[in-house]
Design an enzyme around this catalytic site. Sequence first.
Site, PDB file in Angstrom:
ATOM      1  N   THR A  13       0.828  -1.203   0.000  1.00  0.00           N
ATOM      2  CA  THR A  13       0.000   0.000   0.000  1.00  0.00           C
ATOM      3  C   THR A  13       0.867   1.259   0.000  1.00  0.00           C
ATOM      4  O   THR A  13       0.597   2.213  -0.742  1.00  0.00           O
ATOM      5  CB  THR A  13      -0.941  -0.004   1.223  1.00  0.00           C
ATOM      6  OG1 THR A  13      -1.843  -1.107   1.101  1.00  0.00           O
ATOM      7  CG2 THR A  13      -1.734   1.288   1.311  1.00  0.00           C
ATOM      8  N   PHE A  16     -16.423  -3.649   6.204  1.00  0.00           N
ATOM      9  CA  PHE A  16     -15.572  -4.646   5.557  1.00  0.00           C
ATOM     10  C   PHE A  16     -14.166  -4.479   6.117  1.00  0.00           C
ATOM     11  O   PHE A  16     -13.377  -3.716   5.624  1.00  0.00           O
ATOM     12  CB  PHE A  16     -15.611  -4.432   4.049  1.00  0.00           C
ATOM     13  CG  PHE A  16     -14.758  -5.403   3.262  1.00  0.00           C
ATOM     14  CD1 PHE A  16     -14.371  -6.616   3.788  1.00  0.00           C
ATOM     15  CD2 PHE A  16     -14.371  -5.080   1.974  1.00  0.00           C
ATOM     16  CE1 PHE A  16     -13.600  -7.500   3.053  1.00  0.00           C
ATOM     17  CE2 PHE A  16     -13.602  -5.957   1.226  1.00  0.00           C
ATOM     18  CZ  PHE A  16     -13.218  -7.163   1.771  1.00  0.00           C
TER      19      PHE A  16
END
Length: 177
Positions: free
Chosen positions: A22, A72
């Site tokens: 990321t 989520f």
Amino acid sequence: MDRLRRKQGLILLNTGNGKGKTTAAIGIAFRALGHGMRVGMLQFIKGKWRTGERRLGENTPNLTWLTMGRGFTWESEDPARDRAAAAAAWEVARQWLLGNDFDLVVLDEITYVVNYGFVPLEEVLTALKARREGLHVILTGRAAHPELIALADLVTEMRAVKHPYANGVRAQKGIEF
Ligand code: ATP
Ligand code: MG
């Protein structure tokens, strides 16, 4: 020679078990922003921390930062809600890919959405192939599906050589989140 001069939108894929998938994507986003490019960052997974990059990203010109996945999370216990959240996030991603709002789109942790079957692989492949001409895309996440690897132009696999987690060191602010 011709090939070396051709400009085109690229698909980058950061995968593997090591740290840096990321953050490397954010590094490129930062680089693109420096050229005045418009960047869309869509995070499919909401971690338990409000990350430093998100705080900054939500307030940076030319950068649209969306952390989707309402509920989520890595620790979720409600797959039905996860599926709905992932599908909603994917719908945004699809519009970003096909539309003209961005020069670079980052789909962070999208490999899980595919691996968990929340969004059909074929749908993701189709949208990536149909993306606006010239649009660069970065995909991140562990265990990338072989078909994503096949489609990507640039694939980097982060390999964990050492991580402080193995020595019981908890996540450090500014480093992990
Ligand atoms: P980063 O966001 O720091 O670039 P990443 O995107 O490569 O990391 P993810 O798979 O998204 O890593 O996992 C997110 C969290 O897991 C981060 O806090 C990261 O430090 C941690 N992590 C990454 N690699 C490892 C590892 N090999 N062992 C333990 N924890 C890890
Ligand atoms: Mg990550």
